[in-house]
Design an enzyme around this catalytic site. Sequence first.
Site, PDB file in Angstrom:
ATOM      1  CE1 TYR A 138      22.771  37.677  58.523  1.00  0.00           C
ATOM      2  CE2 TYR A 138      22.918  37.944  56.142  1.00  0.00           C
ATOM      3  CZ  TYR A 138      22.348  38.298  57.350  1.00  0.00           C
ATOM      4  OH  TYR A 138      21.361  39.257  57.392  1.00  0.00           O
TER       5      TYR A 138
ATOM      6  CE  LYS B 262      19.417  36.403  58.119  1.00  0.00           C
ATOM      7  NZ  LYS B 262      18.330  36.679  59.071  1.00  0.00           N
TER       8      LYS B 262
HETATM    9  N1  LIG Z   1      20.323  45.270  57.880  1.00  0.00           N
HETATM   10  C1  LIG Z   1      20.256  44.623  56.727  1.00  0.00           C
HETATM   11  O1  LIG Z   1      20.694  45.116  55.679  1.00  0.00           O
HETATM   12  C2  LIG Z   1      19.650  43.259  56.653  1.00  0.00           C
HETATM   13  C3  LIG Z   1      19.522  42.671  55.395  1.00  0.00           C
HETATM   14  C4  LIG Z   1      18.961  41.419  55.295  1.00  0.00           C
HETATM   15  C5  LIG Z   1      18.503  40.779  56.429  1.00  0.00           C
HETATM   16  N2  LIG Z   1      18.639  41.363  57.651  1.00  0.00           N
HETATM   17  C6  LIG Z   1      18.161  40.625  58.812  1.00  0.00           C
HETATM   18  O2  LIG Z   1      17.240  41.404  59.536  1.00  0.00           O
HETATM   19  C7  LIG Z   1      17.280  41.065  60.912  1.00  0.00           C
HETATM   20  C8  LIG Z   1      17.523  42.322  61.747  1.00  0.00           C
HETATM   21  O3  LIG Z   1      18.748  42.910  61.333  1.00  0.00           O
HETATM   22  P1  LIG Z   1      19.197  44.372  61.785  1.00  0.00           P
HETATM   23  O4  LIG Z   1      19.964  44.929  60.674  1.00  0.00           O
HETATM   24  O5  LIG Z   1      18.057  45.106  62.354  1.00  0.00           O
HETATM   25  O6  LIG Z   1      20.242  43.983  62.946  1.00  0.00           O
HETATM   26  P2  LIG Z   1      20.714  44.782  64.244  1.00  0.00           P
HETATM   27  O7  LIG Z   1      20.480  46.236  64.054  1.00  0.00           O
HETATM   28  O8  LIG Z   1      22.076  44.292  64.509  1.00  0.00           O
HETATM   29  O9  LIG Z   1      19.717  44.251  65.395  1.00  0.00           O
HETATM   30  C9  LIG Z   1      19.747  42.898  65.749  1.00  0.00           C
HETATM   31  C10 LIG Z   1      18.682  42.622  66.767  1.00  0.00           C
HETATM   32  O10 LIG Z   1      18.699  41.204  67.072  1.00  0.00           O
HETATM   33  C11 LIG Z   1      18.893  41.035  68.479  1.00  0.00           C
HETATM   34  N3  LIG Z   1      19.631  39.794  68.729  1.00  0.00           N
HETATM   35  C12 LIG Z   1      20.860  39.446  68.263  1.00  0.00           C
HETATM   36  N4  LIG Z   1      21.199  38.228  68.712  1.00  0.00           N
HETATM   37  C13 LIG Z   1      20.164  37.803  69.483  1.00  0.00           C
HETATM   38  C14 LIG Z   1      19.938  36.624  70.236  1.00  0.00           C
HETATM   39  N5  LIG Z   1      20.827  35.616  70.295  1.00  0.00           N
HETATM   40  N6  LIG Z   1      18.771  36.512  70.931  1.00  0.00           N
HETATM   41  C15 LIG Z   1      17.854  37.525  70.882  1.00  0.00           C
HETATM   42  N7  LIG Z   1      18.020  38.645  70.187  1.00  0.00           N
HETATM   43  C16 LIG Z   1      19.169  38.788  69.491  1.00  0.00           C
HETATM   44  C17 LIG Z   1      19.628  42.274  68.937  1.00  0.00           C
HETATM   45  O11 LIG Z   1      19.446  42.442  70.358  1.00  0.00           O
HETATM   46  P3  LIG Z   1      20.456  43.388  71.234  1.00  0.00           P
HETATM   47  O12 LIG Z   1      20.035  44.807  70.973  1.00  0.00           O
HETATM   48  O13 LIG Z   1      20.233  42.970  72.633  1.00  0.00           O
HETATM   49  O14 LIG Z   1      21.843  43.103  70.731  1.00  0.00           O
HETATM   50  C18 LIG Z   1      18.909  43.342  68.086  1.00  0.00           C
HETATM   51  O15 LIG Z   1      17.667  43.665  68.646  1.00  0.00           O
HETATM   52  C19 LIG Z   1      18.411  40.037  61.054  1.00  0.00           C
HETATM   53  O16 LIG Z   1      17.876  38.740  61.021  1.00  0.00           O
HETATM   54  C20 LIG Z   1      19.243  40.296  59.813  1.00  0.00           C
HETATM   55  O17 LIG Z   1      19.974  39.155  59.441  1.00  0.00           O
HETATM   56  C21 LIG Z   1      19.205  42.592  57.793  1.00  0.00           C
END
Ligand SMILES: NC(=O)c1ccc[n+]([C@@H]2O[C@H](COP(=O)([O-])OP(=O)(O)OC[C@H]3O[C@@H](n4cnc5c(N)ncnc54)[C@H](OP(=O)(O)O)[C@@H]3O)[C@@H](O)[C@H]2O)c1
Length: 247
Positions: free
Chosen positions: A155, A159
């Site tokens: 990851y 990133k």
């Molecule tokens: N949460 C944190 O603390 C955090 C921190 C730093 C960075 N981020 C980054 O922020 C972004 C969003 O994270 P989140 O926490 O909102 O994650 P999340 O709640 O798990 O949501 C992930 C989203 O990505 C979609 N997705 C996953 N794999 C995919 C694929 N192969 N093709 C198309 N769509 C896909 C999922 O679709 P489905 O609903 O269909 O599964 C969902 O809409 C990510 O890039 C994550 O790495 C998050």
Amino acid sequence: MRLENKTAVISGGSRGIGRAIAIYLAKLGANVAINYNNNDKAASAVVQEIELMGRKAIAFKADVSKNEEVQLFIDKVLKEYGSIDILVNNAGITRDNLLARMKENDWDDVLNTNLKGAFLMTKAVIRAMMKKRKGKIINISSIVGSTGNAGQSNYSAAKAGLIGFTKSIAKEVAPRGIQVNAIAPGFIQTDMTEVLPENVKEQLLNNIPAKRFGDPEDIASMVGFLSADLSDYITGQVIHVDGGMYM
Ligand SMILES: NC(=O)c1ccc[n+]([C@@H]2O[C@H](COP(=O)([O-])OP(=O)(O)OC[C@H]3O[C@@H](n4cnc5c(N)ncnc54)[C@H](OP(=O)(O)O)[C@@H]3O)[C@@H](O)[C@H]2O)c1
């Protein structure tokens, strides 16, 4: 920060941060297209919520790691809306494990979704933006792309790769009026972080000067700023939205 008559494409817009971004950009006036991987119900709910606000919205099931699916999605957006002004590369997954136990698949899945996915999406929209000589691309990286994190070598590599990608594309397309920036969220409360054990969450909270976890809306408001004309002189930047966790 107005986005009337703009089209915004958000990958992974069905849940979490992507959902908040889609809703916020619609609030600012944009018409929105999201894609997702599995969750039809959640994606439809986002579309409904945006339509209730009087904006257009479409949801399309397309795996960002598969070129044909990305192409079909972007073709559909261009057909429906005519152009694309804003791309947010947000779709992401985790497959955490210590390196010694990490399976090759866990490496490939994370790199293919989080990094190759952004490449495929950006490549699919860039010609349309270059033709318009205007556009905004926002890549959702992570604090661990800068700090590294034990158990997240796949990851963190993806990133960090996204940061290099952001800066390279920013240089390529700056003369065409397109800005490319990355946001590095800290700990944001979503399904992705929900699964962490309580003691890990407590430890993380101790390292956040603001003494709270972030909400998806904290990221969405920065995406709004980077999508609007008023940020036109900002490109190639990595903006940490993390309650002070990285500093
Ligand atoms: N949460 C944190 O603390 C955090 C921190 C730093 C960075 N981020 C980054 O922020 C972004 C969003 O994270 P989140 O926490 O909102 O994650 P999340 O709640 O798990 O949501 C992930 C989203 O990505 C979609 N997705 C996953 N794999 C995919 C694929 N192969 N093709 C198309 N769509 C896909 C999922 O679709 P489905 O609903 O269909 O599964 C969902 O809409 C990510 O890039 C994550 O790495 C998050």
